[in-house]
Motif scaffolding. Structure first.
Motif, short mmCIF file in Angstrom:
data_model
loop_
_atom_site.label_atom_id
_atom_site.label_comp_id
_atom_site.label_asym_id
_atom_site.label_seq_id
_atom_site.Cartn_x
_atom_site.Cartn_y
_atom_site.Cartn_z
N ARG A 1 -5.48 -8.68 -15.08
CA ARG A 1 -6.47 -8.55 -16.15
C ARG A 1 -7.66 -7.75 -15.66
N THR A 2 -8.14 -6.89 -16.53
CA THR A 2 -9.31 -6.09 -16.19
C THR A 2 -10.58 -6.91 -16.42
N THR A 3 -11.70 -6.33 -16.02
CA THR A 3 -12.98 -6.99 -16.26
C THR A 3 -13.26 -7.15 -17.75
N GLY A 4 -12.55 -6.40 -18.59
CA GLY A 4 -12.67 -6.52 -20.04
C GLY A 4 -11.69 -7.52 -20.62
N ASN A 5 -10.97 -8.26 -19.74
CA ASN A 5 -10.02 -9.30 -20.14
C ASN A 5 -8.81 -8.73 -20.90
N VAL A 6 -8.40 -7.52 -20.52
CA VAL A 6 -7.19 -6.93 -21.10
C VAL A 6 -6.06 -7.08 -20.08
N ALA A 7 -4.92 -7.59 -20.51
CA ALA A 7 -3.79 -7.85 -19.61
C ALA A 7 -2.90 -6.61 -19.49
N TYR A 8 -2.47 -6.31 -18.27
CA TYR A 8 -1.56 -5.20 -17.99
C TYR A 8 -0.37 -5.73 -17.19
N SER B 1 -11.86 -2.69 -15.41
CA SER B 1 -11.22 -2.31 -14.15
C SER B 1 -10.71 -3.55 -13.42
N PHE B 2 -9.92 -3.30 -12.36
CA PHE B 2 -9.50 -4.39 -11.47
C PHE B 2 -9.22 -3.78 -10.10
N PRO B 3 -9.34 -4.54 -9.01
CA PRO B 3 -9.11 -4.00 -7.66
C PRO B 3 -7.62 -3.86 -7.36
N HIS B 4 -7.26 -2.79 -6.67
CA HIS B 4 -5.88 -2.62 -6.22
C HIS B 4 -5.42 -3.80 -5.37
N ASP B 5 -6.35 -4.38 -4.59
CA ASP B 5 -6.01 -5.49 -3.70
C ASP B 5 -5.41 -6.67 -4.46
N GLU B 6 -5.70 -6.75 -5.75
CA GLU B 6 -5.16 -7.83 -6.56
C GLU B 6 -3.65 -7.73 -6.71
N LEU B 7 -3.13 -6.49 -6.60
CA LEU B 7 -1.69 -6.28 -6.73
C LEU B 7 -0.98 -6.20 -5.38
N ILE B 8 -1.68 -5.77 -4.33
CA ILE B 8 -1.06 -5.65 -3.01
C ILE B 8 -0.59 -7.01 -2.54
N VAL C 1 0.85 -1.19 0.00
CA VAL C 1 0.00 0.00 0.00
C VAL C 1 0.89 1.24 0.00
N GLY C 2 0.58 2.20 -0.86
CA GLY C 2 1.37 3.41 -0.97
C GLY C 2 2.42 3.37 -2.06
N ASP C 3 2.66 2.17 -2.62
CA ASP C 3 3.64 2.06 -3.71
C ASP C 3 3.08 2.66 -4.99
N GLN C 4 3.96 3.23 -5.80
CA GLN C 4 3.58 3.65 -7.14
C GLN C 4 3.68 2.44 -8.06
N VAL C 5 2.68 2.28 -8.92
CA VAL C 5 2.64 1.17 -9.88
C VAL C 5 2.52 1.73 -11.28
N GLN C 6 3.31 1.17 -12.19
CA GLN C 6 3.21 1.55 -13.60
C GLN C 6 2.68 0.35 -14.38
N LEU C 7 1.51 0.54 -14.97
CA LEU C 7 0.91 -0.50 -15.81
C LEU C 7 1.27 -0.27 -17.26
N ALA D 1 -5.64 0.28 -0.55
CA ALA D 1 -6.50 -0.86 -0.22
C ALA D 1 -7.96 -0.51 -0.47
N GLY D 2 -8.68 -1.42 -1.11
CA GLY D 2 -10.10 -1.25 -1.35
C GLY D 2 -10.45 -0.41 -2.56
N LYS D 3 -9.46 0.15 -3.25
CA LYS D 3 -9.72 0.96 -4.44
C LYS D 3 -9.71 0.11 -5.71
N ASN D 4 -10.24 0.68 -6.79
CA ASN D 4 -10.22 0.02 -8.09
C ASN D 4 -9.50 0.89 -9.11
N PHE D 5 -8.81 0.27 -10.04
CA PHE D 5 -8.21 0.98 -11.15
C PHE D 5 -9.13 0.83 -12.36
#
Length: 300
Positions: A62-69, A46-53, A16-22, A36-40
């Motif tokens: 992968r977003t809800t549109g099935n696009v990989a980042y 979109s996808f939840p931040h918690d998926e990366l924490i 939490v607090g880290d910068q992420v580059q997609l 925590a608890g946010k969505n990108f």
């Protein structure tokens, strides 16, 4: 032994607090801060931040549109190009040249004038480390505020080696025994007297200017003051290459002129700079010129 400032933010699983580059499938970058608890959200879902924490760097989401980042921490060159700006930033290609040719070393005592948005300050602080000293001067308080926020965002808080002063360098410079001085300003020649007094013998002055007229006046002023050796000036350009099978060719676009750099070294007190042996081209100085080398190159 404690870690250097900001090092913990550069390794290990995402926190939490880290910068992420997609990076999306077309190579486009998107930078955000993990909460925590946010969505990108993107136009591709979109996808939840918690998926990366807690996930390792280099993960794919992968977003809800099935696009990989692809998810990575932004490098400092990525960060300075995407951070909020007051003034124009010093491009990474120029910051790298400054670190190399101004010989910025761990523990160095550095003075910087013209903070802008904090790009070069971030590079300098990472190079000198916690045991060094960077005293930055910025005329405009609004630019100084933006720079402070950008630097502290990158390092995760105040850097112990950094002091930021709002005001003119020539009016406020009180530092002594300085190893390096970096001037990124409209009229660096106005600060040469103050800088020459602050620099240690052998110390390096590095100036970053945008135009040929600024470059010429800065070089001639350095020669005239007599406290430095003969300055060296240059510019750098970057051109990427496209590599796809047998199709290997330069990209159509490049990072061309951004600014000129020049360096000069402080002489010992009371020492006269050696005579310049290189004769300038005929007509290099106008008939009314009375500055250095007015005698056609036979003087110093």
């Amino acid at each position: 032994m404690s870690e250097p400032t900001g090092a913990a933010r550069r390794r290990g699983p995402f926190k939490v607090g880290d910068q992420v580059q997609l990076t999306d499938p077309k190579g486009r970058h998107y930078t955000f801060t993990l909460e925590a608890g946010k969505n990108f959200h993107t136009h591709k879902g979109s996808f939840p931040h918690d998926e990366l924490i807690g996930a390792p760097e280099g993960s794919v989401v992968r977003t809800t549109g099935n696009v990989a980042y692809l998810a990575l921490r932004p490098l400092l060159p990525d960060y300075v190009l995407s951070m909020p700006r007051g003034a124009a930033v010093v491009y990474p290609k120029d910051a790298g040249q400054i670190l190399a040719f101004a010989d910025i070393f761990p523990g160095a005592r550095v003075v910087e004038a013209g903070v802008g948005s904090g790009s070069l300050s971030s590079f300098l602080l990472r190079a000198i480390g916690d045991q060094g000293m960077l005293h930055s001067y910025e005329r405009r308080e609004d630019f100084a505020d933006i720079a402070r926020q950008n630097v502290e965002r990158y390092f995760g808080g105040p850097h112990p080696a950094w002091q930021l002063t709002v005001g003119d360098l020539q009016d406020n410079l009180s530092d002594a025994d300085v190893d390096r001085v970096i001037l990124d300003m409209l009229a660096p020649w106005e600060c040469l007297e103050a800088v020459s007094k602050a620099l240690v013998p052998g110390g390096i002055l590095c100036c970053y200017v945008a135009t040929t007229t600024q470059l010429a006046r800065t070089v001639e002023s350095i020669r005239e003051i007599g406290s430095f050796n003969e300055p060296t000036s240059w510019e750098s350009m970057i051109r990427n290459w496209h590599v796809e099978g047998l199709a290997v060719r330069p990209d159509h676009r490049m990072i061309g002129h951004t600014g000129f750099l020049l360096t000069a070294r402080r002489l010992a007190d009371g020492v006269e700079p050696p005579m310049r042996r290189r004769r300038p081209a005929k007509g290099a100085y106008g008939e009314d010129y009375t500055g250095p080398n007015a005698d056609g190159g036979n003087g110093r």
